[in-house]
Design an enzyme around this catalytic site. Sequence first.
Site, PDB file in Angstrom:
ATOM      1  N   GLY A   1      -2.321  -2.310   8.841  1.00 60.04           N
ATOM      2  CA  GLY A   1      -3.290  -3.113   9.577  1.00 60.04           C
ATOM      3  C   GLY A   1      -2.878  -4.570   9.556  1.00 60.04           C
ATOM      4  O   GLY A   1      -2.032  -4.985   8.754  1.00 60.04           O
TER       5      GLY A   1
ATOM      6  N   ASP B   1      -7.262   2.170   1.452  1.00 64.63           N
ATOM      7  CA  ASP B   1      -8.439   2.500   2.264  1.00 64.63           C
ATOM      8  C   ASP B   1      -8.073   3.485   3.383  1.00 64.63           C
ATOM      9  O   ASP B   1      -7.303   4.395   3.164  1.00 64.63           O
ATOM     10  CB  ASP B   1      -9.093   1.215   2.798  1.00 64.63           C
TER      11      ASP B   1
ATOM     12  N   GLU C   1      -1.620  -1.085  -1.244  1.00 60.08           N
ATOM     13  CA  GLU C   1      -2.716  -2.074  -1.214  1.00 60.08           C
ATOM     14  C   GLU C   1      -3.025  -2.748  -2.543  1.00 60.08           C
ATOM     15  O   GLU C   1      -3.515  -3.882  -2.554  1.00 60.08           O
ATOM     16  CB  GLU C   1      -3.992  -1.428  -0.654  1.00 60.08           C
TER      17      GLU C   1
ATOM     18  N   GLY D   1      -2.871   1.076   7.526  1.00 61.71           N
ATOM     19  CA  GLY D   1      -3.533   1.427   8.778  1.00 61.71           C
ATOM     20  C   GLY D   1      -2.836   2.526   9.559  1.00 61.71           C
ATOM     21  O   GLY D   1      -3.480   3.311  10.262  1.00 61.71           O
TER      22      GLY D   1
END
Length: 369
Positions: free
Chosen positions: A81, A160, A152, A129
């Site tokens: 992302g 996530d 992350e 992402g």
Amino acid sequence: FSLFLCSFRYSTVVLHLIAIVLLEKVGRAGVITMNRPKVLNALNLNMIRQIYPQLKKWESDSETDFVMIKGTGGKAFCAGGDVRAIAEDGKVGGPLPVVLFKEEYILNNAIGTYKKPYVAIIDGITMGGGVGLSVHGRFRVATEKTLFAMPETAIGLFPDVGGGYFLPRLRGKLGLFLALTGFRLKGRDVQRAGVATHFVESQKIPELEKQLMGMKSASTEDLSRLLDSFQSQSTLDSEKPFVLENHISDIDRLFSSSSVEGIIQNLKADGSDFAKKQAETLARMSPTSLKITFKQIQLGATLSLQDVFVMEYRLSQACMRGSDFYEGIRAVLVDKDHSPKWNPSTLEEVSDQSVDQCFDPLGEKDLKF
């Protein structure tokens, strides 16, 4: 001057014509192509807002049998992302951290609950992402160029995009290990770990795509047969063992603990080169992120996919309120000194209470489907 103005107008038009996502119908297939090769197809809000409505449209379209998603440029499916943009906007109290995470997780959930087969061609870098755009779909095709990771914890975040759902469902403690360390899996190992469903050599991908898009009818069984046949023709690296083969029992043993501190103790007491390396890796990560991630994986093992996204949205907003995410982005992506100053700086200073608060409901602001 008028000539300059004319050429300027023309170049502006051309810029607008270069779509960051290509959405097309080819035969019975809805095809999504992420088209930001210069930034490794990093996912931004604009892309999410183009993909989601088209995905829903194809889901109810009787002329569309399945959806295929891929990336351009040959280097990445989607490298993650646009976290730098999130950090910049979050710092000044902008809306992007609220909006992007919310809409991204709604898209991820739509993929995970899609009523039609979904085929992700994860050729190249697939992180963060990009994992959210692929791993929840029915078919995930890796190649020798695939590089998978959820890194992350190194930027003050947590794995996530539904990491809390798929990671604890990998064998043994493998998912927890990948979540905490950000360990990178390559090529055939992405399938061996259970992240991809198939392995096809990258040189065969154009032919695979051609045959996929040429199918007269494309049920899950039809697609499965075609993917299986391409996999059976792909012998590259088949004789190589899984990169973590010799360490699977070590991972299960060393990462079995009721706390991150317990895992660190296990690693230090073990003393093997593998254990030392993992201890060194964890020492570089955000202590807050490690503790949040540990609990996320524990809880996620028993939650539905939707409930995981509700939990992860709460966590995303907690990270935006803290300081480690902004510091991690600075250290890794802005100044690139790779020397983040985490706050708190040790695991012992991260209280259970502060971790628990990250999981608290957000009331009216909670993620809703």
